[in-house]
Motif scaffolding. Structure first.
Motif, short mmCIF file in Angstrom:
data_model
loop_
_atom_site.label_atom_id
_atom_site.label_comp_id
_atom_site.label_asym_id
_atom_site.label_seq_id
_atom_site.Cartn_x
_atom_site.Cartn_y
_atom_site.Cartn_z
N PHE A 150 94.07 38.59 69.65
CA PHE A 150 92.62 38.77 69.80
C PHE A 150 92.08 39.52 68.59
N THR A 151 90.74 39.53 68.50
CA THR A 151 90.08 40.28 67.43
C THR A 151 89.66 41.65 67.93
N ILE A 152 89.66 42.59 67.01
CA ILE A 152 89.03 43.90 67.21
C ILE A 152 88.01 44.01 66.09
N GLU A 153 86.71 44.07 66.46
CA GLU A 153 85.65 43.93 65.47
C GLU A 153 84.43 44.79 65.78
N PRO A 154 84.61 46.11 65.81
CA PRO A 154 83.50 46.98 66.21
C PRO A 154 82.29 46.87 65.29
N MET A 155 81.13 46.84 65.90
CA MET A 155 79.85 46.92 65.20
C MET A 155 79.28 48.30 65.51
N ILE A 156 79.09 49.11 64.49
CA ILE A 156 78.69 50.50 64.65
C ILE A 156 77.31 50.69 64.01
N ASN A 157 76.40 51.34 64.74
CA ASN A 157 75.02 51.50 64.30
C ASN A 157 74.69 52.95 63.98
N VAL A 158 73.75 53.14 63.05
CA VAL A 158 73.25 54.48 62.73
C VAL A 158 72.41 55.02 63.89
N GLY A 159 71.58 54.17 64.49
CA GLY A 159 70.70 54.60 65.58
C GLY A 159 71.18 54.11 66.93
N TYR A 214 72.42 51.72 70.02
CA TYR A 214 73.38 50.61 70.08
C TYR A 214 72.71 49.30 70.47
N GLU A 215 71.44 49.36 70.84
CA GLU A 215 70.76 48.16 71.32
C GLU A 215 70.46 47.20 70.18
N VAL A 216 70.53 45.92 70.48
CA VAL A 216 70.30 44.88 69.47
C VAL A 216 69.29 43.86 69.98
N GLU A 217 68.73 43.11 69.06
CA GLU A 217 67.86 41.98 69.38
C GLU A 217 68.38 40.76 68.64
N VAL A 218 68.28 39.59 69.27
CA VAL A 218 68.65 38.33 68.62
C VAL A 218 67.37 37.62 68.20
N LEU A 219 67.30 37.23 66.93
CA LEU A 219 66.09 36.61 66.40
C LEU A 219 65.94 35.17 66.91
N GLY A 220 64.83 34.54 66.52
CA GLY A 220 64.48 33.24 67.06
C GLY A 220 65.44 32.12 66.72
N ALA A 274 71.56 38.70 64.88
CA ALA A 274 71.39 39.88 65.73
C ALA A 274 71.06 41.07 64.83
N VAL A 275 70.02 41.82 65.19
CA VAL A 275 69.60 42.98 64.41
C VAL A 275 69.53 44.20 65.32
N THR A 276 69.64 45.37 64.72
CA THR A 276 69.49 46.60 65.50
C THR A 276 68.06 46.69 66.03
N ALA A 277 67.92 47.13 67.26
CA ALA A 277 66.59 47.20 67.88
C ALA A 277 65.66 48.14 67.11
N ASP A 278 66.24 49.18 66.49
CA ASP A 278 65.41 50.14 65.73
C ASP A 278 65.41 49.85 64.24
N ARG A 279 66.06 48.76 63.85
CA ARG A 279 66.14 48.30 62.45
C ARG A 279 66.86 49.28 61.54
N LYS A 280 67.69 50.14 62.13
CA LYS A 280 68.53 51.01 61.31
C LYS A 280 69.83 50.28 60.98
N LEU A 281 70.61 50.87 60.07
CA LEU A 281 71.80 50.21 59.54
C LEU A 281 72.87 49.94 60.60
N GLY A 308 78.55 60.66 65.14
CA GLY A 308 77.10 60.58 65.21
C GLY A 308 76.52 59.18 65.24
N PHE A 309 77.39 58.17 65.44
CA PHE A 309 76.93 56.79 65.45
C PHE A 309 77.06 56.19 66.86
N SER A 310 76.58 54.96 67.02
CA SER A 310 76.65 54.30 68.32
C SER A 310 77.41 52.98 68.21
#
Length: 264
Positions: free
Chosen positions: A208-217, A219-225, A230-237, A168-170
């Motif tokens: 190499f690294t294997i480093e999955p980032m898994i989101n509750v909502g 998968y889209e992210v935003e990078v701050l100023g 980098a934060v989730t676009a919907d601000r979920k965990l 159920g995650f992205s």
């Protein structure tokens, strides 16, 4: 972060160097873990990590790493809750009961990088947060178990994506695993999503690294100023786990395994 085109196959001597760096990275996370408590600042975690790294004759690779806006100003990354990756430690950022925090460390030992991260629970997080962290760690291990000579990079991403989405995650697309040795970020890129049987073929000596980032909502992210956080676009965990691995003659070796951790 820029990727080099040439994939380097490491020699036995170079792999020994990577094992030393990886072992120290795992020990650093073990050292920091008891400090992950409500009331601790991420700056305190950073300062403890830097002091420990120096005391062990190593260098913190993130410190001063060139970025699009500013060079990275701290020695580790601390990514809390909706922060996907590259969170910057701060004295004003205090851990609270219920948080989750990813701590990403990369000590350089004799020129070689040991790159690893874990997501820790702060106090008593929600059942959803606990499930996210558990699924993310298992997703990483499923990706690692797909590594062997002759397999394809797509096999790694497919194993991670299939499991995470079934739970159920992205899976974050914007940040991927990467080659690592004397160079911090190099080829090959290791997406944590994809199609089995596709992509470059894995060969003995690739690291190499294997480093999955898994989101509750989403998968889209935003990078701050600051150009880093980098934060989730919907601000979920979001949660992340990372190991550095080497392709062996018959499978995979995890180079950043802590003594208490169980390998594949």
């Amino acid at each position: 972060m820029e990727q080099q085109e040439v994939i380097t196959l490491l020699s036995r001597r170079e792999l020994d160097k990577m094992r030393q760096a990886g072992r120290l990275a795992a020990q650093l996370l073990d050292y920091l873990e008891p400090m992950v408590q409500p009331g601790t600042s991420t700056q305190a975690l950073n300062d403890a990590a830097e002091a420990w790294t120096q005391a062990h004759g190593a260098i913190s690779a993130p410190l001063g790493y060139k970025g699009p806006v500013i060079d990275f100003p701290r020695s580790i990354c601390t990514s809390i809750n909706e922060v996907v990756c590259h969170g910057i430690p701060s004295p004003d950022q205090i851990l609270r009961n219920g948080d989750i925090i990813n701590i990403d460390v990369t000590p350089i030992v004799d020129g070689y990088h040991g790159d690893t991260s874990r997501t820790f629970l702060v106090g008593q997080p929600s059942p959803l947060a606990r499930k996210l962290v558990e699924v993310t760690e298992e997703a990483m291990w499923r990706g690692i178990r797909a590594v062997k000579p002759g397999a394809r990079i797509g096999d790694i991403g497919a194993a991670i994506q299939t499991y995470a989405e079934a739970e159920g995650f992205s899976v974050v697309r914007d940040f991927v695993g990467h080659g690592v040795h004397r160079i911090f970020h190099t080829a090959p890129q290791i997406p944590h999503y994809g199609t089995a049987g596709k992509g470059k073929k894995l060969r003995k000596g690739m690291v190499f690294t294997i480093e999955p980032m898994i989101n509750v909502g989403t998968y889209e992210v935003e990078v701050l100023g600051d150009g880093w956080t980098a934060v989730t676009a919907d601000r979920k965990l979001s949660a992340q786990f990372e190991h550095t691995v080497a392709v062996t003659a018959d499978g995979v070796e995890v180079l950043t395994l802590a003594p208490a951790q169980v390998s594949v």
